[in-house]
Design a protein around this motif. Structure first.
Motif, PDB file in Angstrom:
ATOM      1  N   PHE A   1     -27.361  65.482 -23.369  1.00  0.00           N
ATOM      2  CA  PHE A   1     -27.056  66.366 -21.656  1.00  0.00           C
ATOM      3  C   PHE A   1     -27.554  67.730 -22.558  1.00  0.00           C
ATOM      4  O   PHE A   1     -28.935  68.301 -22.777  1.00  0.00           O
ATOM      5  CB  PHE A   1     -26.111  66.333 -21.005  1.00  0.00           C
ATOM      6  CG  PHE A   1     -26.829  67.448 -20.278  1.00  0.00           C
ATOM      7  CD1 PHE A   1     -27.343  66.897 -19.004  1.00  0.00           C
ATOM      8  CD2 PHE A   1     -25.772  68.607 -19.577  1.00  0.00           C
ATOM      9  CE1 PHE A   1     -27.395  67.401 -17.866  1.00  0.00           C
ATOM     10  CE2 PHE A   1     -26.588  69.584 -18.730  1.00  0.00           C
ATOM     11  CZ  PHE A   1     -27.141  69.037 -18.126  1.00  0.00           C
TER      12      PHE A   1
ATOM     13  N   THR B   1     -33.925  71.010 -32.124  1.00  0.00           N
ATOM     14  CA  THR B   1     -32.941  69.587 -31.595  1.00  0.00           C
ATOM     15  C   THR B   1     -32.664  68.704 -32.380  1.00  0.00           C
ATOM     16  O   THR B   1     -32.189  67.703 -31.980  1.00  0.00           O
ATOM     17  CB  THR B   1     -34.280  68.957 -30.407  1.00  0.00           C
ATOM     18  OG1 THR B   1     -35.748  68.888 -30.862  1.00  0.00           O
ATOM     19  CG2 THR B   1     -34.690  69.657 -29.102  1.00  0.00           C
TER      20      THR B   1
ATOM     21  N   ARG C   1     -31.532  67.377 -24.196  1.00  0.00           N
ATOM     22  CA  ARG C   1     -32.383  67.054 -22.788  1.00  0.00           C
ATOM     23  C   ARG C   1     -32.440  68.891 -22.198  1.00  0.00           C
ATOM     24  O   ARG C   1     -33.737  68.657 -21.870  1.00  0.00           O
ATOM     25  CB  ARG C   1     -31.889  66.311 -21.640  1.00  0.00           C
ATOM     26  CG  ARG C   1     -31.770  64.755 -21.822  1.00  0.00           C
ATOM     27  CD  ARG C   1     -30.980  64.001 -21.201  1.00  0.00           C
ATOM     28  NE  ARG C   1     -31.256  64.757 -19.532  1.00  0.00           N
ATOM     29  CZ  ARG C   1     -31.871  64.117 -18.440  1.00  0.00           C
ATOM     30  NH1 ARG C   1     -32.745  62.530 -19.829  1.00  0.00           N
ATOM     31  NH2 ARG C   1     -32.496  64.118 -18.251  1.00  0.00           N
ATOM     32  N   LYS C   2     -31.436  69.521 -22.060  1.00  0.00           N
ATOM     33  CA  LYS C   2     -31.646  70.077 -21.629  1.00  0.00           C
ATOM     34  C   LYS C   2     -32.929  71.394 -22.657  1.00  0.00           C
ATOM     35  O   LYS C   2     -33.187  72.342 -22.442  1.00  0.00           O
ATOM     36  CB  LYS C   2     -30.263  71.207 -21.168  1.00  0.00           C
ATOM     37  CG  LYS C   2     -29.913  71.110 -20.015  1.00  0.00           C
ATOM     38  CD  LYS C   2     -28.313  72.004 -19.931  1.00  0.00           C
ATOM     39  CE  LYS C   2     -27.339  71.967 -21.160  1.00  0.00           C
ATOM     40  NZ  LYS C   2     -26.272  73.007 -20.663  1.00  0.00           N
TER      41      LYS C   2
ATOM     42  N   GLN D   1     -35.845  70.507 -22.289  1.00  0.00           N
ATOM     43  CA  GLN D   1     -36.473  70.877 -21.333  1.00  0.00           C
ATOM     44  C   GLN D   1     -36.579  72.773 -21.521  1.00  0.00           C
ATOM     45  O   GLN D   1     -38.000  72.749 -20.652  1.00  0.00           O
ATOM     46  CB  GLN D   1     -35.788  71.082 -19.699  1.00  0.00           C
ATOM     47  CG  GLN D   1     -36.643  70.758 -18.032  1.00  0.00           C
ATOM     48  CD  GLN D   1     -37.449  70.182 -18.447  1.00  0.00           C
ATOM     49  OE1 GLN D   1     -37.942  69.151 -18.879  1.00  0.00           O
ATOM     50  NE2 GLN D   1     -37.816  70.916 -17.591  1.00  0.00           N
TER      51      GLN D   1
END
Length: 70
Positions: free
Chosen positions: A47, A3, A50-51, A54
């Protein structure tokens, strides 16, 4: 991809937008179009981050639940 690496990519994209945004502020309409495209890339990259976060959270929960149930 980690990330942090994804965030570095997002920041690099954002920095590339600064040049076109300055040109747009000085009246260059074409630079505004390029800046909008770059902003869409930033949105897509955010996005994806974020995925990734998660999916890692879900994996950690599964791993944690599996360890505690054993």
């Amino acid at each position: 991809m980690k990330t942090v690496e994804m965030l570095d990519k997002l920041l690099a994209i954002a920095m590339s937008a600064a040049k076109d945004l300055r040109k747009f502020d000085n009246g260059n309409t074409a630079a505004g179009i390029r800046a909008r495209k770059i902003m869409q890339n930033i949105k897509d990259c955010a996005f994806d981050i974020r995925k990734e976060i998660q999916s890692k959270r879900k994996l950690r929960k599964k791993t944690s639940a599996k360890i505690t149930s054993d």
